[in-house]
Design an enzyme around this catalytic site. Structure first.
Site, mmCIF file in Angstrom:
data_model
loop_
_atom_site.group_PDB
_atom_site.id
_atom_site.type_symbol
_atom_site.label_atom_id
_atom_site.label_comp_id
_atom_site.label_asym_id
_atom_site.label_seq_id
_atom_site.Cartn_x
_atom_site.Cartn_y
_atom_site.Cartn_z
ATOM 1 N N ASP A 1 0.842 -1.193 0.000
ATOM 2 C CA ASP A 1 0.000 0.000 0.000
ATOM 3 C C ASP A 1 0.877 1.243 0.000
ATOM 4 O O ASP A 1 2.029 1.198 0.444
ATOM 5 C CB ASP A 1 -0.879 0.036 1.260
ATOM 6 C CG ASP A 1 -1.845 -1.135 1.316
ATOM 7 O OD1 ASP A 1 -2.142 -1.706 0.239
ATOM 8 O OD2 ASP A 1 -2.279 -1.474 2.425
HETATM 9 N N1 URA Z 1 -1.117 -5.893 4.005
HETATM 10 C C1 URA Z 1 -1.640 -4.653 3.954
HETATM 11 O O1 URA Z 1 -2.690 -4.397 4.531
HETATM 12 N N2 URA Z 1 -0.980 -3.701 3.275
HETATM 13 C C2 URA Z 1 0.211 -3.920 2.664
HETATM 14 O O2 URA Z 1 0.789 -2.990 2.079
HETATM 15 C C3 URA Z 1 0.747 -5.216 2.713
HETATM 16 C C4 URA Z 1 0.063 -6.186 3.392
#
Ligand code: URA
Length: 230
Positions: free
Chosen positions: A102
């Site tokens: 993310d």
């Molecule tokens: N899980 C998440 O919620 N976000 C990420 O970036 C990676 C794993």
């Protein structure tokens, strides 16, 4: 063996026209001999550009991803690829991230233009290990480790429960979470399913690869032989 102009264009040295002009001007040599014919075929490893070996056929890069950077080729935000040298950004096939983090997640991410490697590392069948350091808005209530380990936690909208995951507690607000799959927003959704909220997420490890030696936004080239499919 491939044509000089084809090889150099695919590595981002310029458009086909630009590369042909560079070859004509004597920038390219094969085994030490300047070659001005763009159609000449050569082995990748014998080619030099301005006396330097040309970039490798496949690139595998480990980066410590900063926050507020997106793992996408087309997004309005700042793209993770902008941290790579301009020439690498022009490669065809493109360098892509192995899975995604993310925008607000930091930590280790692999980038490569080796499609087979990328597929092998993201295939749900391979159960590649990922370790995240998670900071929570509310203290743990004590049952999280058992629920995550159970292999029965269902996330909203998913058809199958999460695979068994390992939670290691640092303190009531900070944990390590070890996953063997990579669903969309998985860590955040797992804690949301238990009524908590992730306020900080950092990936410590992907397969056997870590980025502790890199400051955010820094990267290093690795060989795909360095990656263990754990
Ligand atoms: N899980 C998440 O919620 N976000 C990420 O970036 C990676 C794993």
């Amino acid at each position: 063996m491939d044509r000089l102009d084809k090889i150099l264009t695919s590595l981002g040295y310029g458009s086909r026209k630009e590369v042909q002009a560079l070859i004509k001007r004597g920038h390219v040599s094969i085994n030490g001999i300047v070659m001005r014919d763009a159609k000449q075929k050569a082995h990748h490893e014998d080619i030099r550009f301005d006396k330097e070996l040309i970039d490798p056929k496949f690139l595998v890069v480990v980066m410590n991803k900063p926050s507020n950077i997106v793992c996408s080729h087309n997004d309005a935000g700042k793209l993770i690829y902008s941290f790579l040298p301009e020439r690498w950004q022009q490669r065809d096939p493109k360098i892509s991230t192995v899975g995604r983090l993310d925008s607000d997640t930091t930590g280790v991410i692999i980038l490569t233009d080796d499609g087979k490697l990328n597929h092998a590392l993201t295939s749900p069948k391979k159960h590649i290990k990922k370790i995240y350091k998670v900071t929570l808005a509310m203290p743990l209530n004590g049952d999280e480790a058992d629920i995550f380990a159970s292999g029965e936690l269902m996330l909203r909208g998913d058809e199958k429960p999460c695979l068994s995951a390992k939670l290691t507690i640092i303190d009531p607000f900070n944990v390590y979470l070890e996953l063997f799959e990579g669903r969309y927003h998985q860590v955040k959704r797992m804690f949301a399913a238990l009524g908590n909220k992730v306020v900080k997420l950092h990936r410590e490890q992907f397969a056997n690869i870590r980025a502790d030696d890199l400051v955010e936004g820094e990267y290093r080239v690795i060989s795909k032989q360095n990656i263990r499919f754990i």
